[in-house]
Design an enzyme around this catalytic site. Structure first.
Site, PDB file in Angstrom:
ATOM      1  N   ASP A  14      25.145  81.350 127.736  1.00 21.84           N
ATOM      2  CA  ASP A  14      23.430  81.406 127.720  1.00 21.84           C
ATOM      3  C   ASP A  14      23.573  82.960 127.829  1.00 21.84           C
ATOM      4  O   ASP A  14      22.874  83.094 129.258  1.00 21.84           O
ATOM      5  CB  ASP A  14      22.921  80.599 129.473  1.00 21.84           C
ATOM      6  CG  ASP A  14      21.864  80.285 129.835  1.00 21.84           C
ATOM      7  OD1 ASP A  14      20.796  80.608 128.704  1.00 21.84           O
ATOM      8  OD2 ASP A  14      21.729  79.883 131.088  1.00 21.84           O
TER       9      ASP A  14
ATOM     10  N   VAL B 154      19.556  80.629 145.670  1.00 26.45           N
ATOM     11  CA  VAL B 154      19.975  82.057 145.979  1.00 26.45           C
ATOM     12  C   VAL B 154      19.934  82.951 146.953  1.00 26.45           C
ATOM     13  O   VAL B 154      18.412  83.468 147.154  1.00 26.45           O
ATOM     14  CB  VAL B 154      20.145  83.517 144.862  1.00 26.45           C
ATOM     15  CG1 VAL B 154      20.793  84.228 145.147  1.00 26.45           C
ATOM     16  CG2 VAL B 154      20.867  82.729 143.324  1.00 26.45           C
TER      17      VAL B 154
END
Length: 961
Positions: A194, A90
């Site tokens: 998740d 990222v």
């Protein structure tokens, strides 16, 4: 970091594929609980569906791709790396089109053959428009890199946030918001699969965002084992995960946040924390670890929360609470601090008569009293409001009253329901503290005071405008839902505890409620007179939330009166007081209005943009309330419009429209306002049919609600007439403008500023039709209305009148008017540059070429200093200057000016074709004079494509090819 005894890559792949026996599976899970690297590998493998490719190793997943700072990925400019996972890295990046920083999630090259996860994440996030879900903006592929452009969260993960230890009062609002975000995903049929501390992000304002939907699945679809073992529900190990799996994971994360460790600590197995609804159950696989009694483990945690966690960790998915139920429990549960305060608050309330309720078995019926009274209040006043509407505005009375009746019935009904529920939860079920009941009751009392004051005003309506404004006034009432926002209520500085100061604060709040009602129905002078003494008393009282509210209302009223400087001062004081009082919503609303006044009304666009950014930060702290978000989006759209960036403005207008449709329905008058704003984008771009369709929809809403004669309808008629004018449907445009004038004069009076605006528009149209005499009559009428009020639009009307005299070749009157306009315009501003160019053209017509040249060159210098070098206003000034230089035989300077103008317009996707054609044809003539004949001919031919003056260009081209 991996532990010394990390499991092998083959074992992890076998685990994900489901090929391990129970003992081996438990060993992998137990190890992964303590090993962040293996936990991530398991999650990433499942996310990328690696189990379907047995030749892929764990190490291959970790091979990262580095994108250096300054790299262009699609339209995004990479700034720096934020973080790295097993499947993607990222980066912080810059989006030049929307002028903001974003997060760019770039898939590692080694995983490029399977893009399933990243695309799934983008699709999942794109379907969710929730303030607590990371927003996704774009997904694409560039130079072999698959990426998602998404919201950049400047903050930390839940894992980092809870590390120092947090009180339950800190945790409750954060987890409640996360639960509501996941509930919103479930409403869309999306299961996260998740949920864990690493995937819950908190920005610097403390607002949580659910992130990483890479494992998101539809409903309870069967797949490979997916998730992070430490947080997986029992059924996930069988490849099945429904919404209850997310509830399990969030409850486990909550336990960890409250207690500092997971239920099984460092020794237990995953199975040992699975419990039935009624208590602990035997594990499927037991490696000798002790079973955990969650109730005993959560000693000191509020019982309601301990119960939610216990049920959330049930083995049976059907026994778990939903995410919405979890959020409700977190909202209602008192912290230990609130319990300690409750005794003093209850005694104080009893002594001053705040509560009309007492403890005991009859609490249920007593809780109904206030709610029933609120509902009856509107029922008792309906007839009076209906009669006043019929008298004040017969044409619109029936349709307006129908909307107002429905809205107020709902409003008072919602008030009653929340009042009864809040009372019952303290007096009957006992799951809400006395102090929280006190906060909610005071909030509801303020809502009721404002609504009752508004009803009183509507029942005595005397003018058509009050009736017309009734629908938006009712929509402007503060929402009842806000009194259920526990985080917001508890964050504001509490009321004074001294009886005298408390009584004074409540009295001031009641007066401000009536002032707010007067403002809502447009009775600004009465509202101003009412709050003057309130402001003095609020300063003396020194209770920041009341002072913030008073200053915000004062700033709004100054704005309505056209005193922008005083409005800005009051609003800045409101923000300061709101910050001291921890009143995030008042700060948000004050900053939003301040951004509009400073940036749009005063023309300080950069400062306005910064204020809008500040408002956005406060809105995040306040929980991003839809009403506030819609208003802020509208202001942001207006600011970008004013900067000449309609395409940037468009998504803000669309956001405001979508929020208002959600809040009020597709046929509400506030929706019509958003439609008008949005229509300005295609209108600016010359897409007149698209703009017309939006205005026609707004017109239908306004006619249906307000009838054929209303000020709002006149706004839409005026806008449609402007489109007719631009499409050269001059007769239709004239009919539209005249109808708008007639309506405004009837509803607002002949001296209202809006009437002046209509005369100004009609005057410009008549000039285009060649009726200069008629144009002068209309424009002078506009000037006569605006002059006494010193309206900021006066200079515009004077300028239009000057243009009309110029076209009549009455240059003496034209130059006198332009001298007046220039003298009244602040120097070194873009407006000054605009008027200098226009005055220069008059001077040139008077053959005063030196003074014309001075005006043109000064205008260019001002534009260069005040607007971007790519702004088409600069191109316009350079084109005029270049033509003047051509006339003066200054061929080389002319070519330079015109080349700059053409370059700006060629790069501007929103530039009008006729503007570019004018610059190119003038440049063609300059190049011909400098001997560049081939280039000149090519430019002239290209200019033919965007102009109506084809004959003029063809005449010039004769004999030159």
């Amino acid at each position: 970091m991996a532990t010394e005894a990390c499991v092998s890559a083959d074992l992890i792949v076998a685990y994900v594929e489901g090929r391990l026996d129970a003992t081996a599976r438990s060993q992998v899970e137990t190890h992964a609980d303590d090993c962040a690297s293996c936990r991530e590998a398991l999650s990433e493998l499942a996310a990328g569906s690696i189990a379907r490719r047995s030749n892929v190793s764990v190490a291959a997943i970790g091979e990262a791709v580095d994108v250096p700072a300054g790299t262009q990925v699609a339209r995004y400019l990479v700034l720096y790396q934020v973080g790295r996972g097993g499947m993607a890295t990222v980066y912080a990046a810059y989006d030049p089109e929307l002028d903001r920083k974003i997060a760019l999630k770039v898939l590692h090259r080694s995983g490029r053959s399977d893009h399933t996860r990243l695309r799934r994440e983008a699709r999942a996030l794109a379907q969710l428009a929730h303030p607590n879900v990371v927003a996704v903006y774009d997904v694409g592929e560039h130079d072999g890199l698959l990426f998602i452009a998404m919201e950049l969260i400047d903050g930390q993960s839940m894992r980092e946030w809870i590390a120092p230890g947090r009180t339950f009062s800190e945790l409750a609002p954060v987890f409640s918001a996360a639960a509501r975000a996941l509930a919103a995903a479930h409403d869309k049929g999306i299961v996260h699969r998740d949920v864990k501390p690493e995937n819950l992000l908190l920005d610097k304002a403390g607002v949580v965002r659910v992130s990483d939907f890479g494992l998101a699945a539809r409903g309870g679809e069967h797949d490979v084992v997916a998730g992070t073992p430490a947080y997986m529900a029992p059924e996930q190990f069988e490849g099945t995960a429904g919404p209850s799996a997310d509830a399990y994971a969030l409850c486990l994360t909550l336990f960890e946040a409250v207690m500092g460790h997971r239920p099984d600590g460092d020794k237990g197995t995953r199975a040992s924390r699975w419990v039935d609804a009624d208590g602990p159950t035997e594990a499927k696989v037991d490696l000798g670890a002790p079973k955990v009694n969650l109730d005993a483990a959560m000693t000191g945690v509020p019982p309601r929360i301990a119960d939610i966690v216990r049920r959330g960790l049930a083995r049976d998915p059907a026994s778990r609470p939903t995410l919405a139920q979890i959020a409700t429990a977190l909202d209602a549960a008192p912290s230990h601090r609130n319990r300690r305060i409750a005794i003093g608050a209850a005694l104080l309330a009893a002594s001053i008569g705040v509560f009309a309720f007492a403890r005991g078995g009859t609490a249920g019926p007593q809780c109904d009293v206030a709610g029933n009274a609120a509902v009856s209040s509107w029922a008792d006043h309906r007839s009076a409001v209906q009669r006043s509407f019929a008298t004040a505005n017969p044409a619109a009375a029936a349709s307006v009253f129908a909307v107002v009746d429905k809205s107020l019935t709902t409003y008072f009904g919602d008030w009653a329901a929340m009042s009864q529920d809040s009372c019952s939860r303290t007096r009957v079920t006992g799951d809400q503290s006395d102090s929280l009941l006190d906060l909610r009751t005071r909030c509801l009392d303020q809502r009721l005071a404002t609504a009752t004051a508004l009803v009183d005003l509507l029942a005595t309506a005397k003018t058509p405008s009050v009736v017309e404004g009734a629908v938006t006034a009712v929509a402007g009432l503060p929402s009842i839902a806000g009194c259920g926002d526990i985080a917001a209520l508890t964050s504001v500085v509490p009321l004074p505890t001294e009886p005298d100061r408390l009584h004074e604060a409540e009295a001031l709040q009641n007066t401000l409620a009536r002032g707010a009602a007067l403002q809502l129905v447009g009775q600004y002078d009465e509202a101003t007179a009412l709050i003057k003494p309130v402001l003095v008393d609020a300063v003396k009282l020194d209770y920041a939330p009341v002072l913030a509210t008073a200053k915000h209302l004062q700033g709004d009223l100054y704005y309505r009166a056209g005193d922008y400087t005083a409005a800005a001062t009051a609003l800045r004081e409101a923000v300061a007081a709101a910050a001291r009082g921890r009143d995030d919503r008042t700060a948000t609303k004050a900053l939003t209005l301040l951004a509009g006044i400073v940036g749009y009304a005063q023309g300080k666009l950069d400062e306005g943009m910064q204020l809008a950014n500040d408002a956005d930060a406060w809105s995040a702290r306040a929980g991003r309330v839809d009403e506030d978000e819609a208003e802020l989006a509208d202001i942001q759209g207006l600011l970008h419009d004013a900067k000449g960036e309609p395409l940037v403005a468009k998504p803000f207008y669309e956001k405001a429209l979508a929020l208002r449709e959600k809040l009020y329905g597709a046929d509400h008058l506030i929706v019509a306002l958003s439609l008008n704003n949005l229509a300005g984008v295609p209108y600016t771009l010359g897409k007149y049919e698209e703009a017309r369709a939006l205005h026609e929809r707004a017109k239908a809403i306004r006619e249906k609600t307000l009838g054929p004669v209303s000020a709002d309808l006149a706004v839409t008629l005026n806008a449609i007439a402007a489109i007719d004018e631009d499409e050269q449907k001059y007769d239709d445009a004239e009919k539209g403008f005249r109808r708008a004038i007639a309506i405004w004069e009837q509803v607002l009076g002949k001296e209202h500023p809006d009437v002046a605006a209509a005369h100004n528009n009609l005057g410009n149209l008549l000039r285009r039709k060649g009726d200069n005499a008629g144009a002068i009559i209309e424009l002078e009428r506009a000037v006569a209305i605006w002059t006494p009020q010193k309206n900021p639009n006066l200079t515009s009307a004077l300028g239009n009148l000057a243009i009309t005299y110029y076209q009549q070749k009455d240059y003496a009157k034209a130059i006198a008017l332009y001298n007046q306009v220039v003298a009244a315009t602040p120097d070194n501003t873009a407006d000054m540059a605009h008027y200098l160019v226009n005055r220069g053209q008059v001077l040139e017509a008077m053959e005063n070429h030196p003074d014309a040249h001075a005006d043109y060159t000064k205008a260019v210098v001002i534009y260069e200093a005040t607007i971007p070098a790519t702004d088409r206003r600069l191109a316009w000034a350079l084109t005029i200057l270049g033509k003047h230089q051509l006339h003066e035989k200054q061929t080389v300077p002319a070519a330079q000016s015109l080349a700059r103008a053409a370059k700006i317009l060629e790069a501007d996707k929103e530039a009008r074709p006729d503007e570019l054609a004018a610059a190119r044809f003038a440049l063609a003539r300059a190049k011909w004079d400098t001997g560049e004949h081939a280039a000149a001919i090519a430019l002239a031919r290209s200019a033919r494509e965007g102009t109506k003056d084809v004959a003029v260009i063809d005449e010039w081209l004769k004999g030159k090819s």
